[in-house]
Design an enzyme around this catalytic site. Sequence first.
Site, short mmCIF file in Angstrom:
data_model
loop_
_atom_site.label_atom_id
_atom_site.label_comp_id
_atom_site.label_asym_id
_atom_site.label_seq_id
_atom_site.Cartn_x
_atom_site.Cartn_y
_atom_site.Cartn_z
N TRP A 30 0.97 -4.37 -5.82
CA TRP A 30 -0.49 -4.51 -5.83
C TRP A 30 -1.16 -3.34 -5.12
O TRP A 30 -0.70 -2.87 -4.09
CB TRP A 30 -0.88 -5.82 -5.13
CG TRP A 30 -2.34 -5.91 -4.78
CD1 TRP A 30 -2.97 -5.40 -3.66
CD2 TRP A 30 -3.39 -6.53 -5.56
NE1 TRP A 30 -4.32 -5.68 -3.69
CE2 TRP A 30 -4.60 -6.37 -4.84
CE3 TRP A 30 -3.41 -7.22 -6.77
CZ2 TRP A 30 -5.81 -6.87 -5.31
CZ3 TRP A 30 -4.62 -7.70 -7.24
CH2 TRP A 30 -5.79 -7.53 -6.51
N MET A 31 -2.32 -2.90 -5.66
CA MET A 31 -3.14 -1.87 -5.02
C MET A 31 -4.60 -2.25 -5.15
O MET A 31 -5.04 -2.70 -6.20
CB MET A 31 -2.90 -0.51 -5.69
CG MET A 31 -3.78 0.62 -5.14
SD MET A 31 -3.51 2.18 -6.01
CE MET A 31 -4.33 1.84 -7.58
N ASN A 32 -5.39 -2.05 -4.05
CA ASN A 32 -6.84 -2.14 -4.18
C ASN A 32 -7.51 -0.94 -3.51
O ASN A 32 -7.15 0.20 -3.84
CB ASN A 32 -7.41 -3.50 -3.77
CG ASN A 32 -7.09 -3.97 -2.37
OD1 ASN A 32 -5.95 -4.33 -2.08
ND2 ASN A 32 -8.08 -4.01 -1.51
N ASP A 33 -8.44 -1.10 -2.61
CA ASP A 33 -9.34 -0.04 -2.17
C ASP A 33 -8.66 1.30 -1.86
O ASP A 33 -7.64 1.34 -1.17
CB ASP A 33 -10.06 -0.45 -0.89
CG ASP A 33 -10.81 -1.75 -0.99
OD1 ASP A 33 -10.73 -2.40 -2.03
OD2 ASP A 33 -11.48 -2.12 0.00
N GLU A 92 -19.87 -3.81 1.71
CA GLU A 92 -18.52 -3.39 2.08
C GLU A 92 -18.33 -1.89 1.86
O GLU A 92 -19.05 -1.24 1.12
CB GLU A 92 -17.48 -4.14 1.24
CG GLU A 92 -17.40 -5.62 1.52
CD GLU A 92 -16.12 -6.21 0.97
OE1 GLU A 92 -15.37 -6.80 1.76
OE2 GLU A 92 -15.86 -6.07 -0.24
N ARG A 138 -15.55 -4.41 9.36
CA ARG A 138 -14.43 -3.65 8.78
C ARG A 138 -14.89 -2.38 8.05
O ARG A 138 -16.05 -2.05 7.99
CB ARG A 138 -13.66 -4.53 7.80
CG ARG A 138 -14.49 -5.13 6.67
CD ARG A 138 -13.64 -6.05 5.81
NE ARG A 138 -14.41 -6.75 4.80
CZ ARG A 138 -14.98 -7.94 4.98
NH1 ARG A 138 -14.87 -8.56 6.15
NH2 ARG A 138 -15.67 -8.52 4.02
N GLN A 180 -5.04 0.38 -0.11
CA GLN A 180 -4.61 -0.96 0.23
C GLN A 180 -3.45 -1.35 -0.67
O GLN A 180 -3.53 -1.22 -1.90
CB GLN A 180 -5.77 -1.94 0.08
CG GLN A 180 -6.90 -1.72 1.08
CD GLN A 180 -6.51 -2.22 2.46
OE1 GLN A 180 -6.65 -3.39 2.78
NE2 GLN A 180 -6.03 -1.31 3.30
N PHE A 229 -6.33 -3.29 7.07
CA PHE A 229 -7.39 -3.26 6.07
C PHE A 229 -7.98 -1.85 5.94
O PHE A 229 -7.57 -0.92 6.62
CB PHE A 229 -8.47 -4.29 6.41
CG PHE A 229 -8.14 -5.70 5.95
CD1 PHE A 229 -6.84 -6.10 5.67
CD2 PHE A 229 -9.13 -6.65 5.82
CE1 PHE A 229 -6.53 -7.38 5.24
CE2 PHE A 229 -8.85 -7.95 5.41
CZ PHE A 229 -7.55 -8.31 5.12
#
Length: 492
Positions: free
Chosen positions: A32-35, A220, A165, A51, A94
Amino acid sequence: MNKLEKANDFILKHKEKVTNRPYYHFTPEIGWMNDPNGFSFYRGKYHLFYQYYPYDVVWNDMHWGHATTQDFIQWGYQPVALANDKIYDANGCFSGSAIEKEGKLYLMYTGHIDPNIGFDRDEAQVVERQCLAFSEDGICFEKYEHNPVIGEKELPNEYLICDFRDPKVTKVEDVYYCVLSVRNKQRRGEIILFKSSNLLDWTFHASIYQSKFEENTLLECPDLFRIGNKDVLIFSEMPCDPEFQKEVDHKTVYVVGEMDYQRGIFKAESKGLLDYGHTFYAPQSTEGKNGERLLIGWMHRWHQTAPPRDYGFNGMMSLPRRLALKDHQLIQQPVLDLNHYFHPSIVHEGTILNANERLEWTGEAGYLRLDIDPSDSKPFTVELHKSETKSTRIEVDVESGRIFMTSDYGNPGQINLEDCFAAEDENLTLEFFIDLHSVELFVNAGEKVASFAAYDRDKGSQVSILGKGQTVFRRIKWAEFKPIKARSAEHE
């Protein structure tokens, strides 16, 4: 074996199982990958952290993945940079950013604590604090022994530590500044500013941007930078509470204005959307090797169908975009070497397409550019990933200046672009970057951008342009993507 060693060992043993990667959009080595995080230019290469959860294709304990590149096509996967192996980041490292200081690369990230992670959230037990790690070589990172560097002591009482954050650090003259996302006690989003003389000791400086109560949003992944003689603030919006999920979209906004760092005041002058599609979130910018401002974002549609589990990965990054300002409007242009990787195979000059006439060819991944005379053109449709029954369709209404995108893949809903060009414009330019799982559309050299992503299997491989009336194309160019060599999955 510690958490970093465990993650890197797992990747080494299982990465060959990954299939169906896009041709030229960045994906994780596995999992998995996000930001995007820590996007930076350091020691002659672009560094992209992100992430990351290597063990599955769903979100879980956040690590920081890491890759490097010089051209944004050929990537070298690096060892995992951070794992959640300390008390202050026990439930996730994070999002955050990177900055160079005295030859070292510093990462600033949010240490996340939530003992109920994976179950119902209890805000009274959630704590988010800002932490540092540093590296002599940009590859192996050591966490600062006095972490966290920004926590309850530094955060004013009117803010909630449970949603605090996404530090983005910059240096202005001899002072370090850090913009952060936070939820206030009215449960709405703000962007606040901290300052430091040494990156280690931080004090609260100001609240520089506040969402309106009735907007029901959290803000965000803030980013604050200067282009020319203006400052630009970027942030991503999401619902402030689950009850607003149906009325608040996940989108990314830019605000152009003036930032007075000494007084801690941001004066907003204009506002716009970075991307009109539904698959662009949490972007981060950096100063490029030539001083330009580059941006890259996470291509993800919230609540969309995930890739088939046997793909072995979940998550893509957008193409990098070079930013500029034109009349208080942010202009975005893709940063790819078209001559090096995209090889023209079809070029039509001075083509007139009448109603029900069609141009069609095979093209699974590539670059399509249409130059249109808007003064004498009717609507037309571009179909991408076309099969006998399915496609992604872009309806271009030249007379009204509107573009609509729909697809039979991924159930994206309709993407609408209004006021794309005016009647007095002498030329309309549409540029499509087509990849196995995505389409990115740039209108008039980046005045408007829309992105789309879907992981469906067995998409069609045809490109089609269908006339609905007389349309005058000054030029049609198709360039197929042909990598010089397969992207390396080995550590550089």
